[in-house]
Design an enzyme around this catalytic site. Structure first.
Site: not given
Ligand code: NAP
Length: 325
Positions: A62, A239
């Protein structure tokens, strides 16, 4: 009903939500970590702790190691914190390193051991609570992985082990060589990518032939007490407020339904999207990808929401964009 985490069966008292640390440390580049990145990490950790989150997810790759590095700075500047949290990281993915050294997966003993040394050094800790193998390596030799795990366990560098993005069959194969139980499988599960639900719903139907989720994976995890973790749990905001230009009618309708359910309960939309994942009886632990304090707090409201069967199916069918068989 999916309330007890599988990790508890292994004596690990983890919070239901996990903070994913992929967004810490700046860009995926070799630029040095700045004070602003350290501040951002402090704020994300503080927001997580305030929301009751005690588990943090990393990977050696990461931001090319900088996520672990800034997290290590936070640990150093908050004495005592290390012992209060559950730290998980991953290894096994290697990026291209010039000619003859392509991007690859590497579950060799040598690579696993050296990766853990790098992780511990960047985090500035003596041990990891859980180490995950990041993506299945087609050249995996379970006995070799077992030797690496045994050595890491003996040395006290890693307390427990797990996998990510693996099928139930791959887990069973690996487990057959291990002394230690696999504790975790981290998979991409969310309300937009529904293969993990569709796979079960479409058994014995032509519509199921295109479903990519590996058969029996969630069942294996549930029967063997493996903690299922969801990466991408917010579907990257699809969403919950992201711009929907160019998205399908099903996405728009689902975003509207999420908003309606959230408003009715007086919670943020993130809470509904995560509650949908957590309603599944596999006892899923969402691994949040946001590092914004407000969004972390909004996500934590998911713990207050229990969706009914009817609400769960309404969201599922809406996102599928087609009726159930
Ligand atoms: N095992 C694996 O292979 C694997 C792969 C990928 C990730 N992971 C882990 O899983 C964690 C979560 O993964 P993820 O980041 O893909 O998950 P996610 O939680 O679905 O997405 C988080 C991303 O979506 C953005 N976002 C959320 N709500 C938004 C909204 N309303 N509008 C615009 N953007 C919004 C966030 O931005 P903000 O920061 O601005 O909120 C963040 O960049 C990672 O941190 C990592 O620990 C594991």
């Amino acid at each position: 009903m999916g309330k007890r985490l599988a990790l508890q069966h292994h004596g690990i008292e983890a919070s239901r939500l996990v903070l994913g640390c992929m967004g810490l440390g700046g860009g995926w580049d070799r630029e040095p970590v700045t004070q602003a990145h350290v501040k951002q990490a402090h704020e994300a950790v503080e927001a997580a702790l305030s929301a009751g989150i005690n588990m943090f997810d990393h990977a050696d790759i990461y931001t090319l190691g900088k996520a672990e590095e800034v997290f290590g700075r936070v640990l150093k500047e908050r004495p005592g914190l290390r012992e209060e949290i559950i730290l998980q990281s991953k290894c096994g993915i290697r990026f291209e390193e010039g000619p003859g050294r392509p991007g690859r997966y590497d579950f060799s003993k040598e690579h696993i051991l050296s990766s853990v040394d790098g992780i511990l050094q960047r985090l500035g800790t003596e041990y990891l609570d859980i180490l995950l193998l990041h993506r299945p390596d087609p050249l995996m030799e379970p006995e070799e992985v077992a030797e690496a795990f045994a050595q890491l366990k003996r040395s006290g560098k890693v307390k427990g082990f797990g996998v990510s993005n693996m099928s139930g069959g791959q887990m069973r194969f690996l487990q057959s060589a291990l002394d230690e139980p696999l504790l975790v499988n981290q998979l991409e599960l969310n309300l937009a990518k529904l293969d993990w639900v569709d796979a079960g719903v479409h058994v014995n139907q032509a519509a199921g032939t295109g479903v990519s989720f590996p058969d029996g994976t969630l069942e294996y995890c549930r029967s063997e007490k493996v903690q299922v973790q969801a990466w991408g749990p917010l579907a990257r905001g699809l969403f919950t407020g992201r711009d929907l230009a160019g998205e399908s009618d099903a996405v728009r309708a689902t975003a509207a339904l999420v908003a309606e359910l959230a408003e009715a309960r007086g919670v943020p939309r993130e809470a509904v999207v995560l509650a949908w994942l957590m309603r599944h009886p596999a006892g899923i632990q969402p691994v949040l990808g946001t590092v914004k304090p407000q969004r972390i707090a909004d996500c934590a409201e998911a713990l207050k929401v229990e969706l009914t069967r009817e609400e769960w199916y309404s969201l599922y069918v809406s996102s599928r964009g087609e009726r159930l068989p």
